[in-house]
Design an enzyme around this catalytic site. Structure first.
Site, short mmCIF file in Angstrom:
data_model
loop_
_atom_site.label_atom_id
_atom_site.label_comp_id
_atom_site.label_asym_id
_atom_site.label_seq_id
_atom_site.Cartn_x
_atom_site.Cartn_y
_atom_site.Cartn_z
N SER A 194 -92.31 -30.10 -53.02
CA SER A 194 -92.77 -29.52 -51.75
C SER A 194 -93.76 -28.29 -52.14
O SER A 194 -94.54 -27.92 -51.16
CB SER A 194 -91.87 -29.20 -50.93
OG SER A 194 -90.95 -28.25 -51.58
N CYS A 227 -84.50 -23.65 -49.08
CA CYS A 227 -83.72 -24.51 -50.16
C CYS A 227 -84.68 -25.63 -50.45
O CYS A 227 -85.08 -26.36 -49.74
CB CYS A 227 -82.50 -24.79 -49.57
SG CYS A 227 -81.71 -25.95 -50.58
N GLY A 230 -89.29 -24.65 -53.08
CA GLY A 230 -90.54 -24.91 -53.45
C GLY A 230 -91.74 -24.24 -52.94
O GLY A 230 -92.45 -23.72 -54.00
N ASP A 246 -82.12 -19.88 -45.98
CA ASP A 246 -81.48 -21.26 -46.12
C ASP A 246 -80.02 -21.03 -46.35
O ASP A 246 -79.50 -20.32 -47.24
CB ASP A 246 -82.15 -21.93 -47.04
CG ASP A 246 -81.99 -23.55 -46.63
OD1 ASP A 246 -80.92 -23.86 -46.44
OD2 ASP A 246 -83.18 -24.05 -46.55
N ASP A 266 -79.31 -19.00 -40.76
CA ASP A 266 -79.85 -20.20 -39.91
C ASP A 266 -81.62 -19.28 -39.71
O ASP A 266 -81.49 -18.30 -39.46
CB ASP A 266 -79.23 -20.31 -38.56
CG ASP A 266 -80.15 -21.23 -37.48
OD1 ASP A 266 -81.12 -21.31 -37.91
OD2 ASP A 266 -79.48 -21.73 -36.77
N LYS A 313 -93.92 -30.89 -38.08
CA LYS A 313 -93.17 -32.39 -38.14
C LYS A 313 -93.83 -33.06 -37.07
O LYS A 313 -93.88 -32.78 -35.92
CB LYS A 313 -91.93 -32.52 -38.32
CG LYS A 313 -91.29 -31.38 -39.47
CD LYS A 313 -91.66 -31.75 -40.96
CE LYS A 313 -91.10 -30.74 -41.88
NZ LYS A 313 -91.84 -30.91 -43.19
#
Length: 363
Positions: A194, A227, A230, A246, A266, A313
């Site tokens: 990533s 996490c 990347g 994370d 969070d 997304k």
């Protein structure tokens, strides 16, 4: 010259078609898109002659989200003779040159779409480039310096071994990369692949000459959903100190740099430490795009960061519409607070079912 070709990730042809139609209509240019699912490209045909050239000049390429490349093209050259493909291709370029002066052209790309089927032509395209370049140079073209800031790149776009389009893109309004794809090498010490998404985003959104000024060791970054690290890796590589947020574990190699603090929290609830000026927020969390947009808006409106790169997304349906809605909502939120800002968005090569967005607050 009434046709544009636009490259894209296979499966996103409808988004490109919707986007180019929108952008063209804003300029009072109308036409229709020829779309073949999973082909990796779209042909947009204008109703009036010469309007494709206007679009290639006047639609800012960096405003196109889903297109990897934009170029004016000829009609499709079909049934090319394997013994002499070059002659009809040169003739097609000559016809285009009646309207555009190719004496200012500097580069030739012999390309295919980014599909498994089209990639079977890649060896042929590579071998064909040399003799075609020689033939075009005999016409007095491809003689300009590659570093010039105006002129054209010439393109020969093969869809089959005996079928191609020829065309051109404008140096000051295109992707300089072959097939519109930057070639990045995965760093051996990066925690995940990533990392290439953020590297490509930085190269896409931030001019090279400004990178050291805008990303350096005097700055602090926050990575939400970090996490295994990347994206944090790219910030640390540029010298930033990063709060990596994370519940998951971060790569030990990042802890070893002494440039991160792992916050097991969070990402939606985390707030930056008081008395710390955060320069950069990055975020690659798997969540609904509308929710991510609100989160990013909160950070910017609260003055918690000045610059951000994040992923949205995409839903299964109405992807283009959802992207535009999210970007418009963010723009309204910032404008209502009289903030001066710049928004850029791109479906990067290393993105899949997502787009990457960059927002910078201006003084």
């Amino acid at each position: 010259m009434n046709k544009l070709a636009l490259y894209c990730r296979p499966g996103f042809e409808k988004e490109v078609a919707a986007e180019i139609a929108d952008q063209a209509s804003h300029l009072g240019v109308f036409g229709f898109a020829r779309v073949q699912d999973n082909s990796g490209y779209v042909i947009f045909e204008c109703y009036q002659p010469d309007e494709a050239d206007r679009l290639a000049r006047d639609i800012p390429f960096n405003r196109l989200i889903f297109a990897r490349q934009m170029m004016v093209i000829s009609g499709l050259l079909e049934d090319l003779d394997p013994a002499d493909r070059i002659s009809p291709i040169v003739t097609a370029f000559e016809e285009l040159s009646q309207q555009v002066n190719f004496a200012q052209s500097s580069e030739l790309f012999v390309e295919t779409a980014d599909t498994n089927e089209a990639k079977e032509l890649s060896t042929f395209c590579r071998k064909f480039t040399v003799p075609l370049r020689q033939a075009l140079k005999k016409q007095g073209w491809l003689s300009a310096k590659a570093t010039q800031k105006s002129g054209q790149f010439l393109h020969c776009f093969f869809v089959k071994p005996n079928c191609c389009y020829v065309g051109y893109s404008y140096v000051d309004n295109h992707s300089p990369h072959f097939m519109g794809i930057p070639r990045l090498k995965f760093p051996a010490d990066a925690p995940s692949r990533s990392t290439l998404k953020l590297e490509e985003a930085i190269l896409t959104f931030i001019p090279r000459k400004e990178e050291n000024k805008r990303l350096n060791e005097n700055m602090i970054g926050v990575d939400l959903g970090a996490c295994p690290g990347g994206w944090t890796y790219q910030l640390v590589k540029r010298g930033l100190f990063v709060y990596a947020v994370d519940h998951g574990k971060m790569a030990a190699s990042l802890h070893d740099t002494g440039r991160i603090e792992h916050c097991a929290e969070d990402g939606f609830k985390f707030q930056p430490p008081k008395r710390k000026k955060v320069d950069w927020l990055v975020c690659d969390m798997v969540e609904q795009p509308s929710r991510i947009s609100l989160l990013i808006g909160k950070w910017l409106l609260n003055g918690w960061c000045r610059e951000t790169i994040f992923n949205l997304k995409l839903p299964m349906k109405k992807r283009y519409q959802e992207v535009i809605l999210c970007l418009e909502n963010l723009a309204v939120m910032l404008a209502e607070q009289n903030l001066n800002f710049e928004i850029q968005a791109k479906h990067l090569y290393h993105d899949r079912e997502e787009i990457t967005v960059h927002i910078a607050l201006k003084p």
